[in-house]
Structures are given as structure tokens and as C-alpha cells.
Write a protein that holds these residues in place. Structure first.
Motif, PDB file in Angstrom:
ATOM      1  N   GLY A 131       0.799  -1.229   0.000  1.00  0.00           N
ATOM      2  CA  GLY A 131       0.000   0.000   0.000  1.00  0.00           C
ATOM      3  C   GLY A 131       0.825   1.269   0.000  1.00  0.00           C
ATOM      4  N   LEU A 132       2.091   1.179  -0.404  1.00  0.00           N
ATOM      5  CA  LEU A 132       2.988   2.328  -0.251  1.00  0.00           C
ATOM      6  C   LEU A 132       3.428   2.949  -1.573  1.00  0.00           C
ATOM      7  CD1 LEU A 132       5.006   0.982   2.773  1.00  0.00           C
ATOM      8  CD2 LEU A 132       3.711   3.118   2.716  1.00  0.00           C
ATOM      9  N   SER A 134       2.423   5.502  -3.047  1.00  0.00           N
ATOM     10  CA  SER A 134       2.519   6.955  -3.043  1.00  0.00           C
ATOM     11  C   SER A 134       3.813   7.445  -2.404  1.00  0.00           C
ATOM     12  CB  SER A 134       1.313   7.567  -2.325  1.00  0.00           C
ATOM     13  OG  SER A 134       1.353   7.275  -0.941  1.00  0.00           O
ATOM     14  N   ARG A 135       4.507   6.577  -1.713  1.00  0.00           N
ATOM     15  CA  ARG A 135       5.776   6.965  -1.104  1.00  0.00           C
ATOM     16  C   ARG A 135       6.980   6.438  -1.877  1.00  0.00           C
ATOM     17  NH1 ARG A 135       5.135   7.046   5.336  1.00  0.00           N
ATOM     18  NH2 ARG A 135       7.104   8.181   5.073  1.00  0.00           N
TER      19      ARG A 135
END
Lengths: 252, 252, 252, 252, 252, 252
Positions: A131-132, A134-135
Motif C-alpha cells: 500500500g505504499l 505513493s511513497r
């Protein structure tokens, strides 16, 4: 605490690198046992190779996790995760998820430096599964065929440092993750040449596994990571069948 | 065309349901072979059970896909996917991804009706892996323990129809997916009782596999789904090792 | 089955390309009728041109869909979709959504190769409307003015193949979509020169429309794609007004 | 400034409501002209009805925007947008996008209160097209059939206020948007009964159109909203054809 | 209306630029008061500098907002926002959120042109906090050290115009935002050299603040932007403590 | 190692709870110093209260971080983060980000149990700022006014356990985070009553800070978390001004 470290690659060379870095990273009192997959491939680069490695990883857990306080799966891309968290009542940690969790505390966006172009798709999907996206600032990789998996960090040290600087200068990375068990320990050596924090999966995995054991947050007796419901099975090793026969997960 | 259908559950009852619906759905000229996993569990509900099923699925592909034009993995949640697409040069299709692709053409948002509460976390992650979270209206499921996996659609017909109507009325679903091989064929019977299109994974999987064969879009000789690079391996079955030994994927 | 194919561009040249590829793709027993928009523009490249085409498309559906089993809207970007799915009780499929659904079964990430720079914004928004941004690796396009819309694939074959290889090598595409009805049929010819599967919108649209007819998942009698509520209208063609006068959508 | 306001619904009752609120909202010096669609439906609730309204809206722009400084499309859901922004060199603003922009300055998350259940799917997609899903707390709607479109706010005042309070108390809304031209002006009357700011599409649209005219940020001579490239067209009204014949958009 | 404009940078040069542009943008009847932060840094480029500026901004609001109808925080990146919206009952608008709302009405995707490389991370996070990542085409920035903050637009006019054209030509921007108070007013001068609308934060902020006052949507007496619950505090200025002592926010 | 723990709330009661749990969680050899904010509010529940607390937190860091190896900001919602990571060369960790990182290793989705309804909006935004919305199953909170901030866990133990069970049973949480420094230590006591792992921010923060110190990944000499560029400032405390005067961050 006792930490069972599993190398999902069949390469003993890589297991040796993992062991060395794991021992350097471990807190006093942590006992490290490193096991190497008996089946699979020399070095996992793709979704399929990850799938082929998973049975060996689950078998080692079934055989050896009995007296472990935590298990670490030591290939970037986290073969078999998060499914393996359902298998035993102790924490099972992948080195990617540990590196991502650690990197997330050091800056806003991180990049991954990898050792082959083919491997990047699998890594990207692993970040997505966590879920990362966006980073994730970027993934950059070596493009040259490797001479051997055990000597990657010697052979390509300068290239890897260059890639790490590129992700900072061009992609906006605040943190660099040197990805893959074959790079175990390299972060320590090159940190001074990279202007942002550098995270190594093996040491991050050991440290995060220790955290989970020390915090003792409790086991999954409910929710989607509890042991699966009892049901008929076939063709599994006695050890795996034995774990599935647990009706009520019991706190260690 | 020849379609190899693999039931990743060890249950022959479910294989029979799959075969019946696959034959109903197949176009003239499609030959269906159904194989049942020799190892794994009776009915896959969790990430771990999916992981345990994957070796049996990959072994069947390695043994039997030699003269198949396409392979269908017939458990909702798509055990082993998308990794198995790297294994052979013919299309490998999961029934979930086929149902999602089909549903996506019938409306804006779809819901999944499932047969156990525990199974929903795994299904949700499968939708996420397909990048379709924004089109998932909801997942609703039976909450009662099943009497037997082969009789679910008889035992719970009314409950499943009720759930299907709830997702339309309360969750904004434009399409309903009746999920899980044990429900194979139910969509045909209950479509008149549900006010939106109803998709069945087995028939969607057969039809989509046929599409991929007929369109003949070409194989993966590059990109992240090409056969993995040649490298040492160990402990694999001769059939799997043989597939990995392909150096250059060849167009069928 | 009878498939009504609508070219939303006013160009008969493009209709001819569409017809040829649709016939090649169709299963035995599929009857193809191709109709060309009577109003609109020569080749739709923008949101506005798509809007201007939609009335002609809806009018053709209202006139001719009466005995069709499915309708295919044959311009990439899917003018009038998904609104047109509310208009009749048979499946209405756009070639973009069909290409995306098909591509989604062939790999993790796809790229679109397009014939003009201006067209890419509209295509990107179409992918977004389908909720598939996370699977879009890139859109690349020709940058040279076209000599004529009917000869694009002859005039730019080499450039299009080069772009298709670039999206695989540089953007991480696992599948290439050759976008736009003027490229109808090109995928078959160039597949051998591109190292990943290549999807053509027209053939994907025909095949997916056939799937929806054969699976017979049921019509929208509820949910957000049912026929709109009865209400006053004005200024519509008799055919459109007639369709709106349906009070209860009836299963075909 | 001169503002051309277009009611995409064919209802003169609603045009009257729009005119009244637009005049109340307008700054000194703003001249409001309200035009009613000559074709379409009484009240747009679905994607299809929006599609059917778009030709009338574009025709009014083509006929009457010649001396306007800005155009406002006065149906929630923004029929024809953003395509209509390509049509003329003056700003074209939809009341939904104006309400969303305004609400975004008043709090973190907003909810929409709507007048029918059927309309909510279309509204949700409109918010999505504006990229603001993450700020949408919820959409709630009346569930009772309307007596008449011109009297909704009288007939359902109490229900609408109740819904507005529910989205604050239960859904975490910081701002409420009363959606739909039939509710034009209601926000002013009920603001004291709702504990957060309440936004009305018509007044927001007028105010935002005025902002865009006063700031004079320049026109689209490039990018994806410039006038489409010159090309053959057919079957369009003389006014629309005339607008498309512009080769070089000229600054007003 | 009375608009309190706060420059969160301690630079009087920048305050002068802000005042000039604010006066140009203001509607007749808008009284502008510009206040400069008494503590903080010369020009905010980072998250930390933004944090250091926030106390001075909140103090000015506490001192001077008593008779203001709205407050505008005039540094791109919106220091202290959206928290400051909880502080008083009148609208508090940041120039970034105002620019984003304005740009969102002018096209589908916007780019930001900034004056330093370091500043871009902070801007990107600000766009993210507004939930508009999907509409951000790119951020490009000057890379040369500035001679002085008050003369940036003179010193780098040509470079900034070049960057603005690059984001249109290469990144797909439909709108350009010239970011940062030091560029106040530049948009007016260079609009003719940029082929898409150009938005200036200061004038957008003034115009949007006027909109919020004129529409009078009501205050936050509930929801997450109401005045915080009464509780003990310490070490705050008398003015801030006084504002916190409001038990029931009262409509102005 | 020396860990500076800062309570951003002015409440000494909460500092005592923090100290007790931090000492329980600390590894041998970790020295804990707890400092309480001298300005701000009794208990931070909103964005504004967080903003008001940040100056006191930054001042304590400037005063006391000189010989610390790491800093922990001990209020859920992470006031001043991630900006404070730019202030010093040692790791600065918030208890929310630490809890999220820890929870992310224990399961797929987590829920937050909070002590007031008002606080949930701020927490949700904090999760969003960390990019983890897709892993947040839900936030549930007490709805009853608190008697006192120091006794929340005694007063509401049963309610908090009930909420924790609800998020597992109804929202699909695999992990529960008991949020807020006033709940420090409660996780240990109630773990047996909750069927999934329970994470406490204070102990997670201590453990993660220790990890970052032990791994020694290097400091930010580049990227967006390096010390801000040298520039004029005003009105800052001597300690803060001193930190900003660092030209070249030096490795500790």
C-alpha cells in the motif's frame, strides 16, 4: 529471543551474506539461525521464481519455527508473504516490508536500488501490495548481467552508489533502500557516499522482528491472519499438515 | 482449442461442478480437460491456503499444458496468479481476473457475493492486486458454517440471492459476481431474481480464455512476464525444471 | 448473434478498416453490421469531438439496435460510454474498455500507442474513467501530422512498431494496445516485431461483445444502468424518445 | 461581464429557480442570461440523460456565447464537461465543479445531498472525474418520488435539512453541498439549521465564473483544451461547424 | 469586505509584491490589509520553515482578524493550513488551495512552476494534502541560487516562461500555476507567452476569499473545523488564548 | 542510547503515563528523558491544537536534543511531523508513524481506537499523510466526554476493549492501534481480550527509535529532509536560530 532466518534462494553464498549482516544487526541476546531453501532458484527475480520458492520457505517454517520467537523471510520481494503470517503464532517478517517500514520513518519518499532490470516489476508489485506506492519515488537498477550472485556488491559497488545518488538528485528520494539479500551489509559501507539515509533489508528485518517480539502485541486468534479453519487437506508435508491441524492458535 | 482447467482445491465434488459449468460455457470446438490439485486443502479461503495450493497448480501446468492452448485456474482468488503467466507461453487465466474483466464491461461498479466471511479478506486483496478497488462496490458473504462444499449452492440459494439483491439496493452495485468455484453455474439459475447482470467465474474464465486464444495477441518474449532468465535451480519436479530450462520462449 | 458496430467517426475509410478486422475477429455465426456516424468529425481526437460524435452514435443505436444482440462503439476513447449502456437492454461495448479488459488478462501493466499527441489526454482520461490508472504504464504517440486517416498504418508502420518496443523497454509495459480504429488489424501484422502481446481494439471489442452475449449475464432492471425513470422529454428523435418510453426494461 | 447560463434540463420551472439564485449571487455589473435546453429531459438523473442533454447545451453555446465573457452549465453532474471547455475561448464552468472548488476551500471533506437515489451514481462519477474522491465524505439522497421538479425544495425542506445534518454527524462532512439546480437558493434558507458551511451550485458557479473572468488567466492556445485541430466534419449545426472552423483560437 | 492578508515570510519586499497584486485583483469594495510575519524566515522553502512560520501567522490572526471578513495566508504551501480554519469564524484561505481550486476550473491537469528545487517537495505534499495528486501534471523549478527574494521575477523571467512552456509541451499541463508569493503579479505579464491559462496564487487567493465572503455559506459550529473543545491551555499569547476561550462559535 | 521523549500536551499526568510505558518498552541501555510542552493545550484533539503545540515541541528539541541519539514526539497525530525531521541530524519519530509502521508488519489492515469523536478527523489525516489510507480499516472512538485525561484508560477500559473487538468483527481489522498517549500501556493489559495484535504508540515509538539509532542508516545531507538552506530569520529562540545556522549537517 530466537530468530529463524530463511533464505528463499537456494544459494549458500547469499545465506552467508545474510548471516553476517544479521549477526551484525542483532541485539544482544538474539540468537540467529539461518536456513537455506532446499528447492527453488539461485536468485529470485520474478513472480514465478517467488512462487517456486514459497513451498521451501513454508516447509522450513513448519520444520523449524517450533522454538523460534520470530521468523524472517530474507529475500527482497517477500516470497510467500503475507500468507506465511497465517502459518504460525509468532511474527513472520519479510525483509521488504521491514525495509519499507523502516524507510517510512526516515523520510517522506524512498527509492529502491536493485540489481537487475527484470527484478523491478516484482519489487514494484511488492511495494504496491504494502500500500505504499505513493511513497515510492522510483526504482532504479543495474542493467549489466551479473557475474555471480555472491559477489554483486563487490563487482558493482560504484554503480550501486551512483544509482543511489541518482534517485536522490533526480527522483526526489529522501531514503534509499538497497534491495536484495545479495546486497546485505552494503548499506553500512556506502552510507557516507549517499546523502540520505540508506536502508538494508536484512538488518531492518532483524531489528523489526526483534521489535515485534519485544512489544508482544499478541497473536491472531481472529481476523484474516488467524490460522485457517480446520478442513481436509492432502499431499502436504507432515509438518505443514501438523500446523494446519491447530484448531485454536495458542499464545506462545 | 484445448483448455486445461485446474481446480486448485483438492475436492472432486467441486471439480465436477467446474466441469459441468465449463462445458456449458464453452464455444463449439473447445475441448475442456479438468484436473484437480493433488495437494492442498478442500476449499481455499485464505492467503495461506492459496499459497499451499500453488505448487499443485504449477505442477499440473508443467505436466499437462504441453498441448493446451490455454490454462484456466479455477479457484476464486486466483491462486498462483499472476506468477503462473510466466510459466508457459500460452495464456493462463484466473477465474477472478476473468470475472472482473467481464464485469467491468457490464457496469461501473461490481460487488462480490462470497460463501464465507473468512474468504472476503483474500478476495479483497485479489481485487486490489488487479487494480480495481475503485470499481468494487462491496463484498458480502454468507456467515453460516457450510454443511459441505459441494452442496453450497443448493443449501444457500435463497441467502445468496438475498445478498445479491442487498449489494444492488444498498451498496450501489451495477453487477454481481457470484464468487467461488462451488457456486459454478448458479448465476444462470438465479439471474432472473437479481436485477443486474450476474457473473460466474467459471463461465467467464472459459470465455475469456477462448478470447485470448482466438485473438492470438502474441507471447511474452520480453517484459516482466517472459520466462525467467536461465539460472541454477534445485528441488523442482522434472516437469517444472524442464519449463524453466526454456531459454527462448517460442511462439506456440 | 448479431453485432451492430458503430464507427463514431464520419470516415468511411475507417469504417472499411473496422469491418475488415471485425470480420476477421468474429466467431462463426456472428453477423456484423457496420454503421458510420452521419454527424461528427473525420477522426475523434478530443473530448469535444467525442461529445459531438455521441448524438450520432446514440441515434444509430436507437434506429438499428432493435434486432441486435450487442452493440460495439468502434472509436478508441469510447464516445458516449458508459452512458450508452443505459439505452438498450443488450450489451453495449466500447473498443477501449474491451481492449483494457483483454489486456488486463495478459499482463500486469499495459501501454497505449496512439496516432497523435493531441489524442493522448482523451485516452488517459478514458483509462481513468475505467479505474485502471494503476495498470497504465504509459501512452506514447506519433508526433507527425497524418497524411490521411485511412492510411495511417501503412504510412507509419515502422514508427508504431518502434513506439511499441519503447514502451516495453523503457516504460515497463507487459502488453501493448495499438489504439484507434485507424489501426484496426495492424496488431496481427506486427505482433512478431513486438516482444509482448499486442491488443487491437476492434478485435477485442468483437470478441468481448460475443462473450457478453454468450454468457447472458442478464440485463439491468435495477442499479444505475437500468433505463432512466420515465419523465418528460423534448427535441429527441422519435427513435430515442421511443427507447426512453420503455417503462420496464424487458429481457431480450 | 456577461454570463451565459444554460439549464441543460428542458424545464422552465428550474430555469426560473436558476435565474433567481444567479441574480442574487451575481456581483454588481454581472449580466445574466439564462437559456433553457430545447432538447433533452425534464430533469437529468443519469449518465444517459446527461448525454442526451449535451447537444442542446453545445448548441446554445454555439449560438449565444459570441458575446459572453463566460458560460455556466447549470445542472449538477456537469453535462458535457469538461469537453465544452474546448469549444470556446471564454471560461465554461459547470456548477458541480464550481461547488466542489468552493467546498474544497471551506473544509477537508464534503458531502453531497441529492434529490433522488438514482442520481447518486452519476454524481459520484462526476466527483471522481474531478479527482476529488478522497475528499468526498458521502452522498445521501431523498428516497421518495418527487411530486414535481419545481417544488422539490418546498416539498422536502425538512428531509433535506435532516440529510445535511446526518452527513455531518455520521459521515464526517465538514461542508455540505446541496446538489441540483432544483435546489437553487435553498442553501441560503437552511444554513442556520446546518452546523457547517452549505454550498449551492448555482451561486458557486456564478461566483467562480466571475473569478475566472476577472483574473483573466488566458486562453487555451495549446494543451489538451485548445480548439481541436481543423478537420472534416458533417451533420453539425452551422453554429457548431463555425466554431470548429476556428483555426487559431484568439484571445477575447 | 475587509481582507486580512498575512505574509508568513518575514520579508517586507515580498509583502510589497503581495500588496500590489492583491490590490490589482481585489473587487471594488474590498479593503486589503497586509501584515508581515514577525518571526520565521526570509522565504519559506521547507516543511520546517513552514512550521516555524505558523506561530507568527496564528498570532497575527489572533490580533487582527477581529474585524476582518476573511483571512488570506499568502505563502505558497499554505503554512498552518488547514488548521487555521479552526481558529476563527471567518474564512481562512491559503494561496495554494485558492490557486488549485481556480486551476481546477480551467483544465484537467495543472503544473506548478517554482523558484527553487528544494521547495518542490513541500509543494508536492501540499497538493497531496488537498487530495489533488491525480490532477498534478508536474512541478518544475528554477535550479539556480536566487540573488534576492524580492527580485526573482525580474531576474528569472525568461527561465520561468521557459519552464511554463515545458510543462505544457512535455508534461501535459492544461494550466500553469506560478507558485510563490515572490512571483506575485508575474502571471499577468507573461500570460501571452504561455499557451494555456496561468494562475497566480495571490490574485486567486483574493478572489476566492471574496467568493467565500459573498456566498456566506455559514460557519463551522460542528464538524472537524469547529472551534476546538474548551480545555486547559498554557503559554499561549493572550490573543490566542482568548480565541480558544470561545465556547460557542458565533456567526459573524 | 539517549532518547528524548516529548509530550506535546501540557499535561504532566500524561507525561507520567508516557514515562512509565516508555521505560517498560525500552531496551537495556536506553536512557529515557521525558519533557512536557510548556505551551499548548491539555490534550490535543484537533489540527489547530496540534499547530499550537508544535512551537513548544520544536523548542524542546532545540534545547535538549544536543546529546540525544533520537527524539520521540509522544502525541498521536504526530504534531510537527514530518517537519521536525529537518531540524536535527538524529532521528525524530512520531508515535503515530511508529505505530503505523509496526502495525503494518503485523497484518494487512489496521484500525485505530481513539478517545474522542473530535479527534478522529485529525487522526485520519495523519494516516493519509503517511500514505496508508488503503490499509486503514476504520477509526472508532469513545463518544462520551472524558472525566479527566489522566484516567481515561481506567474510566473507559471496557468501552475501549469493546471498540477494539468491533473493529475486528465488523471492519476487518487485522491489527488494533490504541491511539493517544493517555492510553499508554493499556495495550499490554487488554491484549488477551482482543483477538488480534494490539499496538501502543508509546512502546512502538520507543522501539522504532531504538531501531533507527542501531541501524545508523545515515543522516540527511541532501534531499528534502536536509537542514534548510541558510537564510535570514527573525523572532526565533536562540536555540532554534542556532540550529538553523548549521550550514552543513554533520553526522553525529
Amino acid at each position: 529471543m530466537k530468530l529463524l532466518v530463511i533464505n528463499p534462494n537456494i544459494s549458500d553464498d547469499v545465506s552467508a551474506l545474510i548471516r553476517t549482516e544479521a549477526l551484525r544487526a542483532a541485539a544482544p541476546g538474539t540468537e540467529i539461525t539461518v536456513r537455506t531453501a532446499r528447492s527453488g532458484v539461485e536468485y529470485i527475480e520474478t513472480r514465478l521464481e517467488s512462487l517456486l520458492a514459497a513451498p521451501a520457505v513454508s516447509q522450513i517454517i513448519a520444520e523449524d519455527a517450533g522454538d523460534a520467537d520470530a521468523v524472517m523471510v530474507a529475500a527482497f520481494g517477500d516470497p510467500g508473504m503475507p500468507a506465511l503470517k497465517e502459518l504460525v503464532d509468532v511474527p513472520v517478517v519479510g525483509i521488504t516490508e521491514a525495509a519499507l517500514a523502516t524507510a517510512s520513518l526516515l523520510g517522506a519518499r524512498f527509492s529502491i536500488v536493485a540489481i537487475s532490470g527484470r527484478i523491478t516489476a516484482w519489487y514494484r508489485e511488492c511495494v504496491g501490495r504494502n500500500g505504499l506506492e505513493s511513497r515510492l519515488a522510483s526504482i532504479r537498477s543495474l542493467r549489466t548481467p551479473l557475474r555471480g550472485i555472491g559477489s554483486v556488491q563487490q563487482d558493482f559497488r560504484a554503480d550501486l552508489v551512483r544509482l543511489a545518488n541518482e534517485v536522490v538528485d533526480s527522483d526526489g528520494a529522501d531514503v534509499v533502500i538497497l534491495a536484495g539479500a545479495p546486497l546485505a551489509g552494503l548499506a553500512r559501507e556506502v552510507a557516507a557516499e549517499i546523502p540520505v539515509p540508506v536502508v538494508d533489508g536484512i538488518s531492518a528485518g532483524v531489528a523489526q522482528a526483534e521489535v515485534l517480539v519485544r512489544l508482544a502485541p499478541g497473536t491472531h486468534r481472529g481476523g484474516s491472519f488467524a490460522a485457517p479453519p480446520a478442513k481436509a487437506n492432502a499431499g502436504l508435508s507432515p509438518e505443514l499438515a501438523g500446523l494446519l491441524a491447530r484448531q485454536l492458535p495458542i499464545r506462545k
